[in-house]
Design a protein around this motif. Structure first.
Motif: not given
Length: 199
Positions: A45-60
């Motif tokens: 599920s975590i991997q799928a989330m990152y695949e959806q959002v692509g590159k990001i500047d911050a994770l909170v």
């Protein structure tokens, strides 16, 4: 900045989103009711989330379930709830997210006052909070590409006082706005390896 807030539908998460979305692009993530569904206990599920959002500047991260109950009745299985839900969940969001965070970006995790000021029935939660703080301090010296990492340690909230007052006898609850501001400091500031205490 492009910021993902995990646990965005909770009391703290909503306050963080309200502050950050004024000047930044915020993507909300939670088990339900958010832009993206994510289960912190699931690597897939975590991997799928990152695949959806692509590159990001911050994770909170403003989420993580922990077990509360008397030490004398706590089982290893009870304790695993805290380890899987709050400790491993947050660590996995960092481990799997490093390649998705831009140079100079950041991670902000959540701990809690019980690791410093214990309450009855809080041993499991206190243990994972302390573990997260130690992980953040250690990870800060190894993260690549000037990526920063901090944690925020909230006291019990004024907004939740009616529900938790019996557990936190003698504590002075804090407004969620103060806690959210500590997350903003972590995201937009320059420090790393810190645990911002909102006590």
């Amino acid at each position: 900045m492009k910021i993902v807030v995990v646990g965005a539908t909770g009391t703290i998460g909503k306050a963080i989103v309200a502050k950050l979305e004024q000047e930044h692009t915020v993507i909300t993530a939670s088990r339900k009711g958010a832009d993206i569904a994510v289960d912190m206990t699931s690597i897939a599920s975590i991997q799928a989330m990152y695949e959806q959002v692509g590159k990001i500047d911050a994770l909170v991260i403003a989420a993580g379930a922990a077990y509360f109950g008397p030490l004398t009745g706590m089982t290893p299985e009870d304790n695993e709830q805290s380890i899987d839900g709050k400790l491993k969940g947050q660590m996995n969001l960092v481990l799997l997210g490093m390649e998705h965070v831009n140079d100079g970006g950041s991670f902000t995790l959540v701990t809690g006052i019980m690791m410093d000021d214990p309450i009855r029935q809080g041993a499991s939660a206190a243990m994972v909070n302390g573990g997260i703080r130690a992980f953040v301090k250690s990870a800060a010296i190894e993260l690549p590409r000037a990526i920063r990492i901090n944690s925020v340690s909230p006291n019990v909230l004024q907004e939740s006082w009616d529900k938790y007052a019996d557990f936190f006898v003698g504590f002075n609850p804090v407004p969620v706005e103060r806690v959210a501001q500590a997350f903003v400091k972590s995201v937009l500031g320059g420090q790393t390896g810190q645990n911002y205490e909102v006590y």
